[in-house]
Write a protein that holds these residues in place. Structure first.
Motif, PDB file in Angstrom:
ATOM      1  N   UNK A   3      -3.405  34.680 -20.950  1.00 44.75           N
ATOM      2  CA  UNK A   3      -2.422  33.910 -20.179  1.00 44.75           C
ATOM      3  C   UNK A   3      -2.974  32.527 -19.896  1.00 44.75           C
ATOM      4  N   UNK A   4      -2.104  31.512 -19.938  1.00 47.46           N
ATOM      5  CA  UNK A   4      -2.547  30.130 -19.794  1.00 47.46           C
ATOM      6  C   UNK A   4      -1.346  29.263 -19.444  1.00 47.46           C
ATOM      7  N   UNK A   5      -1.534  27.964 -19.467  1.00 47.70           N
ATOM      8  CA  UNK A   5      -0.469  27.011 -19.196  1.00 47.70           C
ATOM      9  C   UNK A   5      -0.139  26.266 -20.482  1.00 47.70           C
ATOM     10  N   UNK A   6       1.143  26.205 -20.819  1.00 45.66           N
ATOM     11  CA  UNK A   6       1.557  25.543 -22.045  1.00 45.66           C
ATOM     12  C   UNK A   6       1.422  24.031 -21.911  1.00 45.66           C
ATOM     13  N   UNK A   7       1.617  23.320 -23.015  1.00 45.08           N
ATOM     14  CA  UNK A   7       1.517  21.863 -23.009  1.00 45.08           C
ATOM     15  C   UNK A   7       2.569  21.222 -22.114  1.00 45.08           C
ATOM     16  N   UNK A   8       3.663  21.949 -21.867  1.00 43.90           N
ATOM     17  CA  UNK A   8       4.716  21.432 -20.991  1.00 43.90           C
ATOM     18  C   UNK A   8       4.491  21.799 -19.532  1.00 43.90           C
ATOM     19  N   UNK A   9       3.398  22.502 -19.282  1.00 46.25           N
ATOM     20  CA  UNK A   9       3.073  22.865 -17.907  1.00 46.25           C
ATOM     21  C   UNK A   9       3.645  24.189 -17.450  1.00 46.25           C
ATOM     22  N   UNK A  10       4.319  24.909 -18.359  1.00 43.68           N
ATOM     23  CA  UNK A  10       4.919  26.193 -18.013  1.00 43.68           C
ATOM     24  C   UNK A  10       3.942  27.342 -18.289  1.00 43.68           C
ATOM     25  N   UNK A  11       4.070  28.462 -17.538  1.00 39.99           N
ATOM     26  CA  UNK A  11       3.250  29.638 -17.856  1.00 39.99           C
ATOM     27  C   UNK A  11       3.535  30.119 -19.276  1.00 39.99           C
ATOM     28  N   UNK A  12       2.493  30.532 -19.975  1.00 41.73           N
ATOM     29  CA  UNK A  12       2.635  31.000 -21.349  1.00 41.73           C
ATOM     30  C   UNK A  12       1.528  32.012 -21.624  1.00 41.73           C
ATOM     31  N   UNK A  13       1.592  32.614 -22.797  1.00 52.52           N
ATOM     32  CA  UNK A  13       0.580  33.600 -23.143  1.00 52.52           C
ATOM     33  C   UNK A  13       0.570  33.909 -24.616  1.00 52.52           C
ATOM     34  N   UNK A  14      -0.328  34.815 -25.000  1.00 44.21           N
ATOM     35  CA  UNK A  14      -0.449  35.226 -26.394  1.00 44.21           C
ATOM     36  C   UNK A  14      -0.941  36.656 -26.440  1.00 44.21           C
ATOM     37  N   UNK A  15      -0.465  37.397 -27.423  1.00 42.59           N
ATOM     38  CA  UNK A  15      -0.977  38.734 -27.731  1.00 42.59           C
ATOM     39  C   UNK A  15      -1.577  38.654 -29.125  1.00 42.59           C
TER      40      UNK A  15
ATOM     41  N   UNK B 268      -6.233  30.467 -26.413  1.00 43.03           N
ATOM     42  CA  UNK B 268      -7.276  30.534 -25.392  1.00 43.03           C
ATOM     43  C   UNK B 268      -6.677  30.657 -24.002  1.00 43.03           C
ATOM     44  N   UNK B 269      -7.242  31.556 -23.211  1.00 37.11           N
ATOM     45  CA  UNK B 269      -6.767  31.737 -21.855  1.00 37.11           C
ATOM     46  C   UNK B 269      -7.454  32.921 -21.201  1.00 37.11           C
ATOM     47  N   UNK B 270      -7.063  33.200 -19.995  1.00 36.34           N
ATOM     48  CA  UNK B 270      -7.663  34.280 -19.220  1.00 36.34           C
ATOM     49  C   UNK B 270      -7.070  35.620 -19.647  1.00 36.34           C
TER      50      UNK B 270
END
Length: 448
Positions: free
Chosen positions: A183-195, A164-166
């Motif tokens: 694109x979203x924020x990972x559980x560790x607070x870092x930028x992350x994403x998914x395709x 889930x993300x923008x």
């Protein structure tokens, strides 16, 4: 190969466009130490009646199966649709077919969602269009399919919780599937994403890949493979990143292509179904062939964040050194280079001209043949979304939300529409409409 001397003076600062906002899924295979994999070439399909023909090359130790693939025809992209950031693999930003000039009183035929809809129905993803359906996404990454003619919701497909993300980049589509980057924020607070891939017939999620940064490279589907610039952690928990252009089979998520880069890839790839052209933050445009083989490299004096365009005779690219350059597709030899100021919006090519808008709001029409300026038009507002074209008209939406319609031959403004809020990204043109998603959470369909 350094660019030649610019024709015009520089304008403004050379600042790269900011990445999309931000959050992570099952990990893909670890990126290799070097480039590997297949090419984006056309799939070889041999029709056989009633049987599968297998050819065994014993001496070479190969086993090749030629089979009838009934899904190929039904999954071909809609030639009159709008696939990804530039409307298709060539990234020309131009729609097929003619249009009617909207003239005065231009207003949407419909908007989605209805004013009474809950906030969760709001959509902001830059749209794509295929076979009479417009695809966009909500702020949580739910893919939404909307009738291109009426604006009625047809169906939706939710991401997994970890996806889930923008959706800040355009959605890529072919006849059977869509590639969606969140694109979203990972559980560790870092930028992350998914395709992830969604089946357009069953509306079900096919597969997903977790990445270690925001998805800022708009995916593009070429011959059943979804390509995008992605970043992965070099090891579990590491903040170091490996940057690649990845290609995944849309049907099953098999990693079919991978090319490693030294810097992040923000651009969307352009392709002629045999080669790929992709720009990088390392200030190079790369021409790639089979298995990621590097065919040539063109070096600029600024980062490349926008897709290159391929028109059959030229590869046209804009970089943060304020130049727009036309290159030979096969050799990378420079045809011409022109300074037009800082370009942050994807360009278009139509009627023999390259159409580029600098961030100050000036649209330049450059002759494809030699780069000479045919005309320029000052819009009076910053432009960082996109320039698109259809028929004899150019469409530019400025950052204040005013959509300008210009004559491709003269640059004269013939119509305009003021959006209720700034656009979230590139418009799409298909099915007799221009579609644009705005920051108020609504998608608008303007008749053409």
């Amino acid at each position: 190969m350094p660019p030649q001397q610019r024709r015009r003076g520089s304008r403004g600062k050379r600042v790269p466009p900011p990445p999309s906002p931000p959050q992570g899924l099952p990990s893909p295979p670890s990126p290799p130490a070097a480039a590997t994999s297949a090419l984006p070439g056309r799939r070889l399909v041999l029709l056989a009646i009633g049987a599968i023909v297998a050819t065994i090359a014993i001496g070479a130790g190969l086993f090749t199966v030629f089979r009838t693939d009934t899904s190929v025809a039904s999954c071909d992209p809609d030639r009159s649709g709008w696939n990804g950031a530039g409307g298709g693999p060539q990234q020309l930003g131009v729609a097929s077919g003619g249009i009617h000039d909207p003239g005065r009183g231009w207003a949407p035929s419909w908007s989605y969602p209805p004013p009474s809809a809950p906030a969760s129905d709001r959509v902001t993803a830059p749209p794509a269009v295929s076979n009479g359906t417009v695809y966009t996404a909500t702020d949580t990454g739910t893919l939404v399919a909307i009738s291109a003619a009426s604006g009625a919701r047809q169906w939706s497909s939710d991401p997994l919780g970890a996806e889930q993300g923008k959706v800040g980049v355009p959605i890529a589509v072919d006849g059977c599937g869509a590639a969606v980057g969140t694109s979203f924020q990972s559980s560790s607070g870092e930028p992350a994403g998914a395709l992830r891939a969604v089946d357009l017939r069953s509306h079900q999620r096919r597969w997903g890949v977790q990445v270690a940064d925001e998805v800022v490279s708009p995916p593009e589907i070429v011959d059943g493979v979804a390509y995008a610039g992605l970043s992965f952690a070099t090891a579990a928990g590491s903040l170091d990143r490996t940057h690649v252009l990845d290609g995944y089979q849309l049907s099953d998520g098999v990693n079919a292509y991978r090319k490693r880069f030294t810097a992040a890839v923000f651009a969307s790839p352009a392709s002629d179904h045999t080669r790929i052209w992709i720009g990088d933050l390392d200030q190079n445009l790369y021409a790639l062939g089979t298995k990621g083989k590097q065919l040539w490299t063109y070096t600029t004096h600024g980062i490349i964040t926008l897709p290159a365009m391929y028109d059959g005779n030229n590869v046209v690219v804009a970089s943060a050194d304020h130049s727009v350059a036309a290159l030979d597709p096969g050799s990378g030899r420079l045809h011409w280079s022109v300074d037009v100021g800082e370009v942050q919006a994807p360009m278009a090519e139509s009627s023999g001209v390259v159409l580029a808008a600098d961030v100050s709001g000036t649209v330049h029409a450059l002759a494809v043949a030699d780069g000479s300026e045919r005309w320029h038009a000052d819009l009076g507002a910053r432009v960082s979304r996109a320039v698109v074209a259809a028929g004899d008209r150019v469409f530019v939406i400025d950052d204040d939300g005013l959509l300008h319609v210009l004559d491709v031959g003269t640059g004269k403004e013939t119509a305009s529409w003021t959006a209720p809020a700034p656009a979230t990204g590139s418009p799409a043109i298909a099915a007799g409409h221009l579609y644009v998603a705005c920051q108020n959470g609504r998608l608008y369909a303007l008749p053409l």
